[in-house]
Design an enzyme around this catalytic site. Structure first.
Site, short mmCIF file in Angstrom:
data_model
loop_
_atom_site.label_atom_id
_atom_site.label_comp_id
_atom_site.label_asym_id
_atom_site.label_seq_id
_atom_site.Cartn_x
_atom_site.Cartn_y
_atom_site.Cartn_z
N HIS A 140 0.81 -1.22 0.00
CA HIS A 140 0.00 0.00 0.00
C HIS A 140 0.85 1.27 0.00
O HIS A 140 0.34 2.35 -0.29
CB HIS A 140 -0.98 -0.01 1.19
N ASP A 170 -0.06 -7.61 1.43
CA ASP A 170 0.38 -6.21 1.49
C ASP A 170 1.90 -6.10 1.54
O ASP A 170 2.46 -5.32 2.31
CB ASP A 170 -0.25 -5.49 2.68
N SER A 244 4.76 2.36 7.91
CA SER A 244 4.36 1.24 7.06
C SER A 244 5.52 0.76 6.19
O SER A 244 6.16 1.55 5.50
CB SER A 244 3.19 1.64 6.16
#
Length: 515
Positions: A140, A170, A244
């Site tokens: 993402h 992901d 992230s």
């Protein structure tokens, strides 16, 4: 100050434990020559590390800032996320103030239909796993990016290209070119790490590069409903937006997780973060590096966790396993003759829980014969099934054929259960948009605040089975439930179909009235 208080509390507790055992040569009672069982928590006490500085100094060079840019035209991304993005850029002015109106009008002018395409930028984290320039991050972080830029710890800026990505976990793999070998880190074995072990997170929260935070593993095997392969490590090491794709390290300096999500109402860390375990990521990254994509094993079943209510309805003890709530046509499970209502309790001899089955079967190469331990009608049988590759696209929808008309039947009210059913005739199919191939009985009303409402039953749902037996008329449904009552079952299982698929719903039968 808050962190210091917590550390002091741990240190104080350690001192108390040590003081309480000082002078004791062995764990024997003073009154009798019999061994005394060690209390919970007794044993070697590990003190809080004096510092993480040496470890951080060694690991920081391998953690990178991942920056992406994307061209967005009017009409693209105009969804809730776009609204959130706009609101996040708005200064926090008092509601109704002139400044708030000014900035609101300014933002709207910039996204008007006549405005030129916008360039959107995003920041995330990543880490180098090979001196040749292979970098791991979250999918993402780089999804839909036109341009990916990587900034090293020494502020060297390199352009990156995507090697491959995997939407389901992901994860993504990038590659940069460098004249010099790059500092790198290695994957560790997350399976060897326990709840309570110290961990270190490094990343770029809110674009603040090279940020180091520490915490412990709070839990393992977390399912946060992000997808069928959820198996997250939970940590209280502070991670925020921008972390992230960054690494979660153990105290040996090995990557045991990739920081991916946080639980937060404010958008900031509240001490509940989630990381993809290295035991899962290592294989995914290996496939991306070799093939640019990921191949997974596939059983072709839709499953539910076995709750206690479902187990009571099946007379299954103990309540464990994966209940088969759907079987894909021509899939491996269908070819192996699995049945609706089967409970898969083991895979290749290893006990499993429901939500772990997709992840574990995905790790099995296509073409491999796996053995399922299946509970069926009170007996456990071995079912060999040949694993297939997970299809890239959804299975073809069944052909629409007009179902033969059945004689209409009156509605039946199951008052104690809180709903009414009717015949699934042509009028009901049109009213509730039910396909011509669907069999069963349709729910025509649900009592507000009743048992059915609490269990998620809705008007227009179609009930196809009761206690693993098919039903095609309201009278059959009523009879099946009454039979379960006469057999003094604690609960009865209904297989219910809606727009999201099929699921089993348990209903308790205490004093149930089906009239």
């Amino acid at each position: 100050m808050r962190l210091s208080v917590r550390l002091l509390s741990v240190s104080s507790l350690s001192c108390l434990l040590l003081a309480g055992t000082a002078g004791m040569s062995s764990a024997w009672s003073a009154d009798a020559a019999v061994p005394v069982a060690a209390p919970v928590g007794a044993g070697k006490v590990h003190m809080v590390p004096d510092s993480f500085a040496d470890l951080a100094d060694r690991l920081l060079p391998a953690v990178v800032n991942v920056s992406t840019s994307q061209t967005v035209k009017k009409g693209e991304g105009d969804d809730d996320e776009g609204d959130d993005d706009q609101s996040s850029q708005m200064p926090d002015f008092p509601h109704g103030s002139p400044f708030e109106k000014f900035f609101h009008d300014f933002m709207n002018r910039n996204i008007s239909p006549d405005s030129p395409p916008r360039r959107m930028q995003a920041l995330g984290s990543g880490f180098i796993i090979d001196p040749a320039g292979y970098i791991v991050t979250n999918n993402h972080v780089i999804s839909h990016a036109d341009k990916i830029t990587v900034t090293l710890q020494d502020n060297t800026v390199l352009q990156a290209r995507q090697i491959g990505h995997d939407d389901r976990t992901d994860l993504a793999l990038l590659k940069v070119e460098s004249k010099q070998p790059l500092p790198f880190v290695q994957f560790g074995d997350s399976e060897k790490r326990r709840v309570g072990d110290w961990v270190l997170a490094i990343g770029n929260p809110f674009g603040l590069s090279g940020t180091v935070t520490a915490g412990i593993i709070s839990s393992r095997g977390r399912n946060i409903d992000q997808g069928p392969y959820d198996n997250f490590i939970q940590t209280d090491a502070p991670i925020n937006r921008g972390n992230s794709g960054g690494p979660l390290f153990d105290m040996d300096g090995n990557v045991i997780g990739i920081n991916t999500a946080i639980y937060s109402l404010s958008g900031g860390s509240v001490g509940i973060g989630f990381a993809i375990p290295s035991s899962e990521a290592r294989g995914i990254i290996g496939q991306l590096r070799k093939n640019g994509k990921v191949s997974r094993g596939w059983l072709g079943v839709r499953i539910q966790n076995v709750t206690q209510d479902i187990a009571d309805g099946l007379n299954l003890t103990p309540a464990r396993g994966a209940l088969v709530a759907g079987i894909e046509k021509n899939g491996p499970a269908a070819k192996a003759k699995l049945q609706m209502g089967d409970v898969i309790q083991s895979l290749n001899g290893h006990p499993i829980e429901g939500k772990a089955l997709p992840r574990l079967s995905a790790d099995i190469p296509a073409g491999t014969v796996a053995h399922l331990g299946v509970w069926r009608h009170g007996k456990v049988i071995d079912v060999p099934v040949t694993i297939a590759a997970l299809p890239d696209v959804a299975a073809d929808k069944p052909e629409t054929k007009k179902a033969p008309e059945t004689k209409s039947s009156k509605e039946v009210s199951l008052s104690a259960l809180g709903f009414t059913v009717g015949q699934l005739d042509e009028a009901a199919r049109q009213k509730y948009s039910v396909s011509a191939t669907q069999r069963g009985v349709v729910v025509t009303s649900v009592k507000e605040d009743g048992l059915a409402s609490d269990r998620g039953l809705r008007e227009g749902d179609v009930i196809t089975m009761v206690q693993q037996a098919e039903v095609n008329t309201p009278a059959e449904l009523k009879t099946r439930i009454e039979d379960a009552q006469k057999a003094k079952k604690k609960s009865v299982l209904l297989l219910v179909h809606d727009n999201d698929g099929a699921r089993y719903i348990p209903f308790t039968l205490t004093s149930a009235d089906t009239h």
